[in-house]
Design a protein around this motif. Sequence first.
Motif, PDB file in Angstrom:
ATOM      1  N   TRP A  22       2.286   3.309  -4.248  1.00 19.27           N
ATOM      2  CA  TRP A  22       1.679   4.207  -4.864  1.00 19.27           C
ATOM      3  C   TRP A  22       2.255   5.611  -4.620  1.00 19.27           C
TER       4      TRP A  22
ATOM      5  N   ARG B 104      -8.561  -0.677 -12.835  1.00 16.83           N
ATOM      6  CA  ARG B 104      -8.035  -2.325 -12.758  1.00 16.83           C
ATOM      7  C   ARG B 104      -8.597  -2.867 -11.745  1.00 16.83           C
ATOM      8  N   HIS B 105      -9.209  -2.181 -10.702  1.00 17.15           N
ATOM      9  CA  HIS B 105      -9.401  -2.901  -9.309  1.00 17.15           C
ATOM     10  C   HIS B 105     -10.953  -2.787  -9.049  1.00 17.15           C
ATOM     11  N   VAL B 106     -11.951  -2.309  -9.922  1.00 12.90           N
ATOM     12  CA  VAL B 106     -13.277  -2.458 -10.043  1.00 12.90           C
ATOM     13  C   VAL B 106     -13.834  -3.074 -11.492  1.00 12.90           C
TER      14      VAL B 106
ATOM     15  N   ARG C 121     -14.172   0.384  -4.249  1.00  9.37           N
ATOM     16  CA  ARG C 121     -14.691  -1.004  -4.017  1.00  9.37           C
ATOM     17  C   ARG C 121     -16.046  -0.842  -3.296  1.00  9.37           C
TER      18      ARG C 121
ATOM     19  N   ILE D  41      -8.375   2.514  -3.771  1.00  4.78           N
ATOM     20  CA  ILE D  41      -9.143   1.193  -4.162  1.00  4.78           C
ATOM     21  C   ILE D  41     -10.152   0.983  -3.237  1.00  4.78           C
ATOM     22  N   ASP D  42      -9.925   1.347  -1.881  1.00  7.14           N
ATOM     23  CA  ASP D  42     -11.052   0.856  -0.965  1.00  7.14           C
ATOM     24  C   ASP D  42     -12.332   1.676  -1.360  1.00  7.14           C
TER      25      ASP D  42
ATOM     26  N   ASN E 256       0.766  -1.355   0.080  1.00  8.10           N
ATOM     27  CA  ASN E 256      -0.072  -0.048   0.009  1.00  8.10           C
ATOM     28  C   ASN E 256       0.827   1.296   0.097  1.00  8.10           C
TER      29      ASN E 256
ATOM     30  N   MET F 225      -5.423   2.845 -12.678  1.00  7.49           N
ATOM     31  CA  MET F 225      -5.255   2.153 -11.489  1.00  7.49           C
ATOM     32  C   MET F 225      -6.721   1.683 -10.634  1.00  7.49           C
TER      33      MET F 225
END
Lengths: 318, 319
Positions: free
Chosen positions: A314, B123-125, B98, B94-95, A311, B120
Amino acid sequence: MKILIKNGRVVDPANNLDEVCDILIESGKISKVGKNIKASAEKTIDATGKIVLPGLVDMHVHLREPGREDKETISSGTKAALKGGVTSVLVMPNTNPAMDSAENIKLLQQIIKDSAKADVFICGAITKGRLGQELSDIKALKKQGVVAISDDGASVDSDKLMEEALKLARDENILLISHAEDKTLSNKGVVNLGLTSTRLGLKGISKESEYKRVARDVELAEKLKAPIHIAHVSCKESVEIIAKAKKRGAKVTCETAPHYFSLTEEAVLSYDTNMKMNPPLRSKSDLGVRKTKKISSLSARNSGLSAWKLNSLWQSRS
Amino acid sequence: MSELIWERKDLLGLEDLSREEIEFILSTAESFKEVSSREIKKVPALRGKTVVNLFYEPSTRTRVSFEVAAKRLSADVINIATETSSVKKGETLIDTGRNIEALKADIIVMRHNYSGAAAMLARHVNLSVVNAGDGWHEHPTQALLDIFTLKEKLGKIEGIKVSVIGDIAHSRVARSNIWGLTKLGAKVTVCAPKILIPPGIEDMGAQVTDDVDEALHNADAVNVLRMQFERDESNAFPQQLEYFKNYGITEERLEKAKKNIVVMHPGPINRGIEMSSEVADGANSVILEQVTNGIAVRMSVLFLVAQANEFIKKNEDTN
């Protein structure tokens, strides 16, 4: 106890050896290397189709302990090293606290004694806190057991301080390892400066930020007849400066890392932060130079092994 | 038919798109433009869909434009201003993404100050991500609305000459315009003081000059960028008055250009810095038409990514 390793391709540059043969180990020492060794060993390892290497030395690793045990520890890092055939590592001093005093070295030595799985050598810090302001007690560091000094992660910006450090390292007979980066030029960049940084809209790191500092450090060392080692060289200009100085008789060595001669900046175009590093991946032409004869003037290669928490990838680098 | 030309669940930038894909967004936008001139400005194309505007940087024009576009397609719209959200408590991008997905939203429209943030997140959702500007990287819907406006004014893009003037180095608008316009066959010149020209920009297909009169000469259109003085860390930017004197678009300068040169600006304008008020409000200016066209272009993009994502999900279900 006797161990027999059979039919491996034994590669041992120090003895100019590269052929399929057997190795006999007796009481922890290699007693014989040759074809078809006949011996009654307690343990026989069939190495057919495999490569047998001497324990490798990685002279540039960051094991993060003490201070960032969440990223890596002496234990986890040396375990990983052994998995890759590396049996000795040189740990860089950018821990917290930095390895800038005999007391801190002592602390680290205790951790190594308690938890290291491979041989760990310590690189002390050139300046206190690696801040480039005030020299560490280099004599005391040497006495406590460091084999090299470096402010890795940072360059010593002051010419005067660098000169003093080179003199002390020379007189103490330890190696000074230079992280060559002029941060006023690299200026918080994250990828190679050029089309790649422009396409990605990211701040670029120029090659000048590296090779101008390489030129300064090599020149100072040459003048003082002090040995110097340039860490993680990434561009052809640096290699040329080092190769020329070496030809003139300067005691300069350098290293690069596998990613600098196997990957180019294009690997970062998808914003894959695994491809983001410092110094950054460079252009195709830099790759080319490293594949030429000049590579022979490079005396070592390192893995640049350094752990990052997922984490933190980034947002951080250093 | 549209599935064949447009199969992307996200719009992240124009660099990745083909000429056909760009033309398809523009032609879809043409059919949506009429909706905004109806008495009841609404079609049911995205009824039951939820669009979340997630803005990590201040924005009026782009955020409101996306909101209006989504509402005219009958989508439900939620605005998240990160200043008052859990981002302030340290939640990662990202959190956040999501969680928005878990709320069963369909599209995230995101503005972020980091280049690459939209890529980015995408890519995550699994929901659609539309890039509303990421750092200095891309601002695809701005370039699409610029191109849409140029096509309306000039009748074509192939062969036209467009000069982009201003802080090219820090401009996502410039990058998206270069990719989009050159793919459609326009000739692009970028013009700025040398310190604001990023290295390698020629290899993206643009010509470079630091002479504004040269940039205006023979140009069919000029896209004037906002000077982002707040981004200057080098203390090497020209002073504001110096910039206006050397690069500001004035009536005097336009007299030497083509009579019908189209003057664009992505807003917000610094009047008296990158262009004079007379030019901003003058006959050649299409700045407010750009804003109107932005709605049609964003309706097109929201519609296409939603449709593509539905298609992708259906395919997954049947496989």
